[in-house]
Design a protein around this motif. Structure first.
Motif, PDB file in Angstrom:
ATOM      1  N   GLY A 182       0.797  -1.215   0.000  1.00  0.00           N
ATOM      2  CA  GLY A 182       0.000   0.000   0.000  1.00  0.00           C
ATOM      3  C   GLY A 182       0.827   1.260   0.000  1.00  0.00           C
ATOM      4  O   GLY A 182       0.282   2.361   0.103  1.00  0.00           O
ATOM      5  N   GLU A 183       2.163   1.118  -0.109  1.00  0.00           N
ATOM      6  CA  GLU A 183       3.022   2.299  -0.192  1.00  0.00           C
ATOM      7  C   GLU A 183       2.758   3.051  -1.486  1.00  0.00           C
ATOM      8  O   GLU A 183       2.332   2.477  -2.486  1.00  0.00           O
ATOM      9  N   THR A 184       3.029   4.348  -1.445  1.00  0.00           N
ATOM     10  CA  THR A 184       2.959   5.118  -2.672  1.00  0.00           C
ATOM     11  C   THR A 184       3.995   4.591  -3.660  1.00  0.00           C
ATOM     12  O   THR A 184       5.053   4.087  -3.277  1.00  0.00           O
ATOM     13  N   LEU A 185       3.701   4.674  -4.937  1.00  0.00           N
ATOM     14  CA  LEU A 185       4.584   4.116  -5.955  1.00  0.00           C
ATOM     15  C   LEU A 185       5.825   4.980  -6.151  1.00  0.00           C
ATOM     16  O   LEU A 185       5.760   6.206  -6.064  1.00  0.00           O
ATOM     17  N   SER A 186       6.940   4.332  -6.428  1.00  0.00           N
ATOM     18  CA  SER A 186       8.192   5.037  -6.693  1.00  0.00           C
ATOM     19  C   SER A 186       8.269   5.424  -8.159  1.00  0.00           C
ATOM     20  O   SER A 186       8.165   4.568  -9.045  1.00  0.00           O
ATOM     21  N   PHE A 187       8.481   6.696  -8.426  1.00  0.00           N
ATOM     22  CA  PHE A 187       8.591   7.183  -9.802  1.00  0.00           C
ATOM     23  C   PHE A 187       9.700   6.464 -10.555  1.00  0.00           C
ATOM     24  O   PHE A 187       9.507   6.013 -11.690  1.00  0.00           O
ATOM     25  N   PRO A 201      -6.545  15.811 -10.955  1.00  0.00           N
ATOM     26  CA  PRO A 201      -7.326  15.135  -9.907  1.00  0.00           C
ATOM     27  C   PRO A 201      -6.428  14.541  -8.831  1.00  0.00           C
ATOM     28  O   PRO A 201      -5.420  13.898  -9.140  1.00  0.00           O
ATOM     29  N   LEU A 202      -6.795  14.736  -7.601  1.00  0.00           N
ATOM     30  CA  LEU A 202      -5.997  14.194  -6.496  1.00  0.00           C
ATOM     31  C   LEU A 202      -5.951  12.667  -6.522  1.00  0.00           C
ATOM     32  O   LEU A 202      -4.940  12.063  -6.155  1.00  0.00           O
ATOM     33  N   ASP A 203      -7.035  12.031  -6.956  1.00  0.00           N
ATOM     34  CA  ASP A 203      -7.064  10.570  -6.994  1.00  0.00           C
ATOM     35  C   ASP A 203      -6.051  10.001  -7.982  1.00  0.00           C
ATOM     36  O   ASP A 203      -5.700   8.821  -7.895  1.00  0.00           O
ATOM     37  N   ALA A 204      -5.603  10.816  -8.949  1.00  0.00           N
ATOM     38  CA  ALA A 204      -4.652  10.336  -9.950  1.00  0.00           C
ATOM     39  C   ALA A 204      -3.205  10.463  -9.491  1.00  0.00           C
ATOM     40  O   ALA A 204      -2.289  10.026 -10.185  1.00  0.00           O
ATOM     41  N   ILE A 205      -2.990  11.081  -8.324  1.00  0.00           N
ATOM     42  CA  ILE A 205      -1.633  11.199  -7.767  1.00  0.00           C
ATOM     43  C   ILE A 205      -1.353   9.926  -6.976  1.00  0.00           C
ATOM     44  O   ILE A 205      -1.920   9.707  -5.915  1.00  0.00           O
ATOM     45  N   VAL A 206      -0.475   9.081  -7.500  1.00  0.00           N
ATOM     46  CA  VAL A 206      -0.287   7.744  -6.931  1.00  0.00           C
ATOM     47  C   VAL A 206       1.128   7.484  -6.455  1.00  0.00           C
ATOM     48  O   VAL A 206       1.401   6.426  -5.885  1.00  0.00           O
ATOM     49  N   GLY A 207       2.057   8.405  -6.712  1.00  0.00           N
ATOM     50  CA  GLY A 207       3.447   8.098  -6.394  1.00  0.00           C
ATOM     51  C   GLY A 207       4.273   9.316  -6.068  1.00  0.00           C
ATOM     52  O   GLY A 207       3.804  10.458  -6.096  1.00  0.00           O
ATOM     53  N   SER A 208       5.540   9.045  -5.776  1.00  0.00           N
ATOM     54  CA  SER A 208       6.468  10.081  -5.333  1.00  0.00           C
ATOM     55  C   SER A 208       7.838   9.860  -5.950  1.00  0.00           C
ATOM     56  O   SER A 208       8.203   8.732  -6.288  1.00  0.00           O
ATOM     57  N   VAL A 209       8.581  10.941  -6.069  1.00  0.00           N
ATOM     58  CA  VAL A 209       9.956  10.847  -6.553  1.00  0.00           C
ATOM     59  C   VAL A 209      10.894  10.405  -5.433  1.00  0.00           C
ATOM     60  O   VAL A 209      11.773   9.567  -5.649  1.00  0.00           O
ATOM     61  N   ASP A 210      10.702  10.924  -4.232  1.00  0.00           N
ATOM     62  CA  ASP A 210      11.685  10.636  -3.177  1.00  0.00           C
ATOM     63  C   ASP A 210      11.107  10.446  -1.784  1.00  0.00           C
ATOM     64  O   ASP A 210      11.852  10.400  -0.808  1.00  0.00           O
ATOM     65  N   LYS A 211       9.776  10.323  -1.644  1.00  0.00           N
ATOM     66  CA  LYS A 211       9.188  10.149  -0.319  1.00  0.00           C
ATOM     67  C   LYS A 211       8.210   8.975  -0.296  1.00  0.00           C
ATOM     68  O   LYS A 211       7.108   9.067   0.249  1.00  0.00           O
ATOM     69  N   ARG A 271       8.214   6.266   1.361  1.00  0.00           N
ATOM     70  CA  ARG A 271       7.947   5.657   2.666  1.00  0.00           C
ATOM     71  C   ARG A 271       7.234   6.610   3.627  1.00  0.00           C
ATOM     72  O   ARG A 271       6.809   6.195   4.702  1.00  0.00           O
ATOM     73  N   ASP A 272       7.103   7.866   3.246  1.00  0.00           N
ATOM     74  CA  ASP A 272       6.486   8.836   4.147  1.00  0.00           C
ATOM     75  C   ASP A 272       4.969   8.889   4.023  1.00  0.00           C
ATOM     76  O   ASP A 272       4.283   9.366   4.939  1.00  0.00           O
ATOM     77  N   PHE A 273       4.448   8.408   2.886  1.00  0.00           N
ATOM     78  CA  PHE A 273       3.006   8.460   2.645  1.00  0.00           C
ATOM     79  C   PHE A 273       2.556   7.149   2.010  1.00  0.00           C
ATOM     80  O   PHE A 273       3.333   6.496   1.304  1.00  0.00           O
ATOM     81  N   ASP A 274       1.296   6.771   2.248  1.00  0.00           N
ATOM     82  CA  ASP A 274       0.791   5.565   1.619  1.00  0.00           C
ATOM     83  C   ASP A 274       0.181   5.906   0.260  1.00  0.00           C
ATOM     84  O   ASP A 274       0.305   7.033  -0.223  1.00  0.00           O
ATOM     85  N   ARG A 275      -0.477   4.912  -0.366  1.00  0.00           N
ATOM     86  CA  ARG A 275      -1.001   5.105  -1.722  1.00  0.00           C
ATOM     87  C   ARG A 275      -1.993   6.258  -1.814  1.00  0.00           C
ATOM     88  O   ARG A 275      -2.106   6.892  -2.848  1.00  0.00           O
ATOM     89  N   GLY A 301      -0.617  -1.209  -8.469  1.00  0.00           N
ATOM     90  CA  GLY A 301       0.308  -1.332  -7.358  1.00  0.00           C
ATOM     91  C   GLY A 301       1.637  -1.871  -7.831  1.00  0.00           C
ATOM     92  O   GLY A 301       1.845  -2.100  -9.035  1.00  0.00           O
ATOM     93  N   LYS A 302       2.550  -2.100  -6.895  1.00  0.00           N
ATOM     94  CA  LYS A 302       3.894  -2.539  -7.242  1.00  0.00           C
ATOM     95  C   LYS A 302       3.899  -3.881  -7.965  1.00  0.00           C
ATOM     96  O   LYS A 302       4.741  -4.136  -8.812  1.00  0.00           O
TER      97      LYS A 302
END
Length: 284
Positions: free
Chosen positions: A39-44, A65-75, A77-81, A157-158
């Motif tokens: 359930g972690e956010t996806l890594s770019f 849309p906020l629902d389309a934001i699914v991942g992060s470049v460098d964080k 582990r700080d936020f979930d999906r 997901g991953k």
């Protein structure tokens, strides 16, 4: 957005609620045994590596849309999906931002990469997290679009990235383009490896027969036009394609059955009839 009339207390409640939801979601993943998808956010970088990068262009400011934001470049582990905070490390900063949002403060646009219909945050993770916690639907973003070899369709997901990477490696070996590429889909991603080997073997036999060498793009085009299309016509004519099989699925299975039965690489209506009568049941 719940409003008690005390913005600071509400901001604190917002954070606690978001953390509680993130913890419950993580627990649910563990109880389901989702070892490959916590359930972690996806890594770019992981997504781009799986899909293959073709290029990039700056799109500029737009509302996304906020629902389309699914991942992060460098964080990651700080936020979930769903961009809920996964720890208390940034609680103070998060609550300050939530308080400002509740009292009408405007924020600068976030900075994101766009891959297909998915977005990955470069800068503005807390703004996204707070906006989602307060029930927002969209957010202003400075967008850079990254073009990939494989589409983002089907990424939830991953666990989906490995299948996408099999498709990428297939296209590196068999560089189909346009309509031809779009028509090749394997239900089991690992079958892309089998299909690439079959195509390369077909091309080797063809080059030997013609006494000539041709490059990978020519191999891919000729296989699709001279082999794959004609075989699928025979498959459909004989009625041996399963209702849940893609064209590529049927080609792989029927080719295997053909060689098992006659130890030859030729196609004909008689061969297809033999496959229909004596072929093994399809894999489930």
């Amino acid at each position: 957005m719940r409003d008690s009339g005390f913005p600071r207390a509400d901001a604190e409640s917002d954070f606690l609620r978001a953390r509680r939801q993130a913890s419950l979601s993580a627990l649910a993943h563990r109880l389901r045994g989702d070892a490959d998808d916590s359930g972690e956010t996806l890594s770019f970088s992981e997504v781009v590596e799986a899909l293959g990068r073709r290029g990039a262009r700056h799109v500029g400011l737009r509302e996304i849309p906020l629902d389309a934001i699914v991942g992060s470049v460098d964080k990651v582990r700080d936020f979930d999906r769903r961009f809920r905070p996964t720890s208390n490390r940034s609680r103070e900063r998060w609550e300050r931002m939530a308080l400002k949002a509740r009292t009408g403060t405007s924020f600068p646009p976030i900075d994101v990469y766009q891959l297909g219909d998915l977005y990955f945050v470069r800068d503005g993770h807390h703004r996204v997290s707070v906006a989602r916690a307060l029930g927002g639907a969209a957010i202003e973003a400075d967008v850079t679009e990254v073009q990939t070899v494989i589409s983002t369709e089907g990424i939830g997901g991953k666990r989906d990235l490995d299948g996408k990477n099999w498709g990428l490696r297939f296209l590196q070996r068999v560089p189909l383009t346009g309509r031809r590429r779009a028509e090749i889909n394997c239900s089991d991603p690992t079958d892309y490896h089998r299909l690439a080997e079959m195509i390369e073997a077909w091309a080797c036999r063809l080059m030997h027969r013609e006494g000539a060498y041709f490059d990978k793009p020519t191999m891919a085009r000729r296989w699709f036009d001279e082999e794959y299309t004609q075989v699928l016509e025979l498959v459909d004519e004989a009625g041996v394609r399963g209702s849940d099989e893609t064209g590529a699925d049927a080609y792989i299975r029927v080719s295997h059955e053909r060689y098992r039965l006659i130890r030859e690489h030729e196609w004909s209506r008689e061969v297809m009839q033999l496959v229909a009568e004596r072929g093994r049941p399809r894999r489930r």
